[in-house]
Design a protein around this motif. Structure first.
Motif, PDB file in Angstrom:
ATOM      1  N   ARG A   2       8.552  -1.541  -4.418  1.00 18.39           N
ATOM      2  CA  ARG A   2       7.451  -0.795  -3.832  1.00 18.39           C
ATOM      3  C   ARG A   2       7.949  -0.192  -2.538  1.00 18.39           C
ATOM      4  O   ARG A   2       8.579  -0.860  -1.744  1.00 18.39           O
ATOM      5  CB  ARG A   2       6.281  -1.726  -3.548  1.00 18.39           C
ATOM      6  CG  ARG A   2       5.712  -2.296  -4.814  1.00 18.39           C
ATOM      7  CD  ARG A   2       4.745  -3.383  -4.498  1.00 18.39           C
ATOM      8  NE  ARG A   2       5.204  -4.545  -5.224  1.00 18.39           N
ATOM      9  CZ  ARG A   2       4.805  -5.769  -5.011  1.00 18.39           C
ATOM     10  NH1 ARG A   2       3.939  -6.026  -4.081  1.00 18.39           N
ATOM     11  NH2 ARG A   2       5.264  -6.757  -5.721  1.00 18.39           N
ATOM     12  N   GLN A   3       7.652   1.079  -2.324  1.00 20.13           N
ATOM     13  CA  GLN A   3       8.099   1.725  -1.109  1.00 20.13           C
ATOM     14  C   GLN A   3       6.988   2.577  -0.526  1.00 20.13           C
ATOM     15  O   GLN A   3       6.157   3.087  -1.240  1.00 20.13           O
ATOM     16  CB  GLN A   3       9.331   2.582  -1.368  1.00 20.13           C
ATOM     17  CG  GLN A   3       9.081   3.645  -2.424  1.00 20.13           C
ATOM     18  CD  GLN A   3      10.362   4.308  -2.848  1.00 20.13           C
ATOM     19  OE1 GLN A   3      11.438   3.893  -2.466  1.00 20.13           O
ATOM     20  NE2 GLN A   3      10.248   5.349  -3.626  1.00 20.13           N
ATOM     21  N   SER A   4       7.007   2.693   0.778  1.00 23.75           N
ATOM     22  CA  SER A   4       5.968   3.458   1.442  1.00 23.75           C
ATOM     23  C   SER A   4       6.405   3.783   2.854  1.00 23.75           C
ATOM     24  O   SER A   4       6.961   2.952   3.537  1.00 23.75           O
ATOM     25  CB  SER A   4       4.681   2.651   1.465  1.00 23.75           C
ATOM     26  OG  SER A   4       3.699   3.326   2.185  1.00 23.75           O
ATOM     27  N   SER A   5       6.158   4.994   3.292  1.00 29.00           N
ATOM     28  CA  SER A   5       6.438   5.395   4.658  1.00 29.00           C
ATOM     29  C   SER A   5       5.145   5.856   5.310  1.00 29.00           C
ATOM     30  O   SER A   5       4.450   6.706   4.775  1.00 29.00           O
ATOM     31  CB  SER A   5       7.469   6.527   4.669  1.00 29.00           C
ATOM     32  OG  SER A   5       7.734   6.943   5.973  1.00 29.00           O
ATOM     33  N   ALA A   6       4.810   5.294   6.449  1.00 32.72           N
ATOM     34  CA  ALA A   6       3.609   5.624   7.226  1.00 32.72           C
ATOM     35  C   ALA A   6       2.333   5.234   6.504  1.00 32.72           C
ATOM     36  O   ALA A   6       2.178   4.114   6.084  1.00 32.72           O
ATOM     37  CB  ALA A   6       3.627   7.089   7.615  1.00 32.72           C
ATOM     38  N   ALA A   7       1.377   6.158   6.337  1.00 35.11           N
ATOM     39  CA  ALA A   7       0.068   5.832   5.766  1.00 35.11           C
ATOM     40  C   ALA A   7       0.096   5.427   4.298  1.00 35.11           C
ATOM     41  O   ALA A   7      -0.827   4.737   3.860  1.00 35.11           O
ATOM     42  CB  ALA A   7      -0.888   6.989   5.976  1.00 35.11           C
ATOM     43  N   PRO A   8       1.087   5.799   3.511  1.00 31.62           N
ATOM     44  CA  PRO A   8       1.088   5.322   2.124  1.00 31.62           C
ATOM     45  C   PRO A   8       1.037   3.802   1.994  1.00 31.62           C
ATOM     46  O   PRO A   8       0.565   3.292   0.981  1.00 31.62           O
ATOM     47  CB  PRO A   8       2.389   5.894   1.547  1.00 31.62           C
ATOM     48  CG  PRO A   8       2.577   7.170   2.312  1.00 31.62           C
ATOM     49  CD  PRO A   8       2.127   6.809   3.724  1.00 31.62           C
ATOM     50  N   ALA A   9       1.465   3.067   3.018  1.00 29.53           N
ATOM     51  CA  ALA A   9       1.358   1.608   2.972  1.00 29.53           C
ATOM     52  C   ALA A   9      -0.109   1.188   2.885  1.00 29.53           C
ATOM     53  O   ALA A   9      -0.426   0.173   2.280  1.00 29.53           O
ATOM     54  CB  ALA A   9       2.017   0.981   4.201  1.00 29.53           C
ATOM     55  N   VAL A  10      -0.990   1.981   3.476  1.00 32.78           N
ATOM     56  CA  VAL A  10      -2.419   1.691   3.396  1.00 32.78           C
ATOM     57  C   VAL A  10      -2.880   1.807   1.947  1.00 32.78           C
ATOM     58  O   VAL A  10      -3.631   0.966   1.452  1.00 32.78           O
ATOM     59  CB  VAL A  10      -3.229   2.633   4.320  1.00 32.78           C
ATOM     60  CG1 VAL A  10      -4.723   2.427   4.135  1.00 32.78           C
ATOM     61  CG2 VAL A  10      -2.826   2.411   5.780  1.00 32.78           C
ATOM     62  N   ALA A  11      -2.421   2.840   1.250  1.00 29.14           N
ATOM     63  CA  ALA A  11      -2.778   3.009  -0.160  1.00 29.14           C
ATOM     64  C   ALA A  11      -2.219   1.866  -0.996  1.00 29.14           C
ATOM     65  O   ALA A  11      -2.939   1.268  -1.805  1.00 29.14           O
ATOM     66  CB  ALA A  11      -2.270   4.348  -0.680  1.00 29.14           C
ATOM     67  N   LEU A  12      -0.945   1.534  -0.802  1.00 28.51           N
ATOM     68  CA  LEU A  12      -0.348   0.426  -1.557  1.00 28.51           C
ATOM     69  C   LEU A  12      -1.103  -0.873  -1.295  1.00 28.51           C
ATOM     70  O   LEU A  12      -1.350  -1.658  -2.206  1.00 28.51           O
ATOM     71  CB  LEU A  12       1.131   0.259  -1.193  1.00 28.51           C
ATOM     72  CG  LEU A  12       2.065   1.397  -1.593  1.00 28.51           C
ATOM     73  CD1 LEU A  12       3.469   1.135  -1.064  1.00 28.51           C
ATOM     74  CD2 LEU A  12       2.091   1.585  -3.091  1.00 28.51           C
ATOM     75  N   GLY A  13      -1.485  -1.089  -0.041  1.00 25.63           N
ATOM     76  CA  GLY A  13      -2.229  -2.284   0.314  1.00 25.63           C
ATOM     77  C   GLY A  13      -3.602  -2.318  -0.333  1.00 25.63           C
ATOM     78  O   GLY A  13      -4.040  -3.359  -0.826  1.00 25.63           O
TER      79      GLY A  13
END
Length: 97
Positions: A2-13
């Motif tokens: 799983r990878q995410s930079s900046a706000a995409p971590a909010v979506a993954l979370g």
């Protein structure tokens, strides 16, 4: 992975993909991270197979963390060399956490 930079971590979370893991995101989005995600303020956080970063200014560290996860430390060092950057004197990107 799983990878995410900046706000995409909010979506993954919000989809539960970071549940129980440590993660980071763009500072103004930290309050939007789900409560089951351990929020961190490091530039890049690697927790298991999840890699997250704070934003555009962390792109090189984020990319090298992905290379290390996918291809190993030796390949990450090989890629980092020509970039003419010095991360730290550590032998692993674990210091980012």
């Amino acid at each position: 992975m799983r990878q995410s930079s900046a706000a995409p971590a909010v979506a993954l979370g919000s989809w539960g993909l970071l549940s129980g893991l440590s993660a980071t995101c763009y500072p103004s989005f930290m309050d939007k991270m789900p409560p089951d995600v351990a929020k961190g303020e490091s530039r890049v956080i690697v927790d298991g197979r999840a890699v997250t970063s704070r934003g555009p200014g962390t792109a090189i560290e984020f990319s090298l963390a992905l290379v290390e996860q996918l291809y190993g430390k030796e390949k990450a060092d090989e890629v980092a060399g020509p970039l003419v950057i010095v991360l730290v004197m550590a032998r692993s990107l674990e210091w980012l956490n």
